[in-house]
Design a protein around this motif. Structure first.
Motif, PDB file in Angstrom:
ATOM      1  N   UNK A 193      15.616   5.937   6.767  1.00  0.00           N
ATOM      2  CA  UNK A 193      16.987   5.637   6.851  1.00  0.00           C
ATOM      3  C   UNK A 193      16.890   6.591   8.328  1.00  0.00           C
ATOM      4  N   UNK A 194      16.768   7.689   8.674  1.00  0.00           N
ATOM      5  CA  UNK A 194      16.472   8.424  10.050  1.00  0.00           C
ATOM      6  C   UNK A 194      16.584   6.851  11.527  1.00  0.00           C
ATOM      7  N   UNK A 195      16.178   5.979  10.940  1.00  0.00           N
ATOM      8  CA  UNK A 195      15.937   5.034  11.871  1.00  0.00           C
ATOM      9  C   UNK A 195      17.134   4.085  12.163  1.00  0.00           C
ATOM     10  N   UNK A 196      17.690   3.664  10.682  1.00  0.00           N
ATOM     11  CA  UNK A 196      19.401   2.567  10.708  1.00  0.00           C
ATOM     12  C   UNK A 196      20.168   3.759  10.821  1.00  0.00           C
ATOM     13  N   UNK A 197      20.414   5.305  10.082  1.00  0.00           N
ATOM     14  CA  UNK A 197      22.451   5.004  10.349  1.00  0.00           C
ATOM     15  C   UNK A 197      21.765   6.498  11.020  1.00  0.00           C
ATOM     16  N   UNK A 198      22.660   6.710  10.917  1.00  0.00           N
ATOM     17  CA  UNK A 198      23.280   8.485  12.012  1.00  0.00           C
ATOM     18  C   UNK A 198      23.683   9.842  11.367  1.00  0.00           C
ATOM     19  N   UNK A 199      22.902  10.326  10.743  1.00  0.00           N
ATOM     20  CA  UNK A 199      24.012  11.281   9.860  1.00  0.00           C
ATOM     21  C   UNK A 199      23.749  12.560  10.590  1.00  0.00           C
TER      22      UNK A 199
END
Length: 224
Positions: free
Chosen positions: A66-72
């Motif tokens: 998720x750290x590489x797929x979405x920016x949160x």
């Protein structure tokens, strides 16, 4: 295919001293993850879940994915579910789950199991929504590398894989220098100079100059 017989809760005996038998790993007939039949855990595991080895399975660290797929701002499970699936899920502490599971009331134990099953289902739904498996498998076929290397290796490995496939189609072999040859290669003739800006409060506008596509442009212009 290898069938694993039940061992009635007993541990598989280690191989005899001297290496006379086959290496014993988590599955009989297969070597341990560290190699050589050692009981030690593999050293230097990667951050994409490869420190958790399972024979015949690909383990993924969904938090790293998720750290590489979405920016949160915060990559908690609940925040990722809301950003990807547009669904709000409650955050239940592990202590509360333990109280529910150890409760004499069957209703409380079922509540804990239902919560964990819901989390597992949401993990699969997020992977399906992002099409992670499909995209990674397609990239693996394109580059000619395995599924895990697409997630764990860098761009240089992918470029070398493409060059290797192209060279193989032209009946060429890529040169693989040894460590000694790499150590004997000449040092760089020059190094780039990076000038650090002066850190202060600027009241006037600041002009930023950026060389678009620096490396490709230099390679094309000077045939590097």
């Amino acid at each position: 295919a290898h069938a694993v017989p039940p061992n009635n809760g007993e541990r598989i005996p280690p191989p005899a001293a001297g290496g006379g038998g086959a290496a014993t790993g988590p599955v009989p007939g297969f070597p341990a993850a560290g190699g050589g039949g050692s009981d030690e855990a593999p050293k230097g595991g990667t951050s994409m879940g490869q420190d958790m080895l399972c024979v015949g399975r690909v383990m993924l660290n969904l938090w790293e994915v998720m750290r590489g797929e979405v920016k949160l701002n915060i990559y908690t499970f609940e925040n990722c579910v809301h950003a990807i699936l547009q669904t709000r899920v409650p955050k239940v502490a592990h202590y509360q789950l333990s109280l529910w599971f150890n409760s004499p009331q069957k209703r409380d134990r079922w509540r804990a199991l239902r919560h964990l099953a819901k989390r597992a289902t949401l993990n699969l739904e997020m992977l399906e929504q992002l099409d992670l498996v499909g995209r990674t498998a397609e990239l693996a076929r394109t580059y000619g590398i395995d599924f895990t290397s697409v997630l764990t290796r860098g761009s240089q490995y992918r470029v070398e894989a493409l060059m290797s496939r192209l060279a193989h189609s032209q009946n060429y072999l890529l040169v693989s220098p040894s460590r000694e040859q790499v150590a004997r290669q000449p040092a760089m003739a020059c190094l780039p100079l990076v000038m650090e800006p002066e850190s202060c409060m600027y009241s006037s506008p600041v002009v930023v100059l950026d060389f678009q596509s620096l490396y490709p442009s230099m390679m094309i212009a000077y045939n590097l």
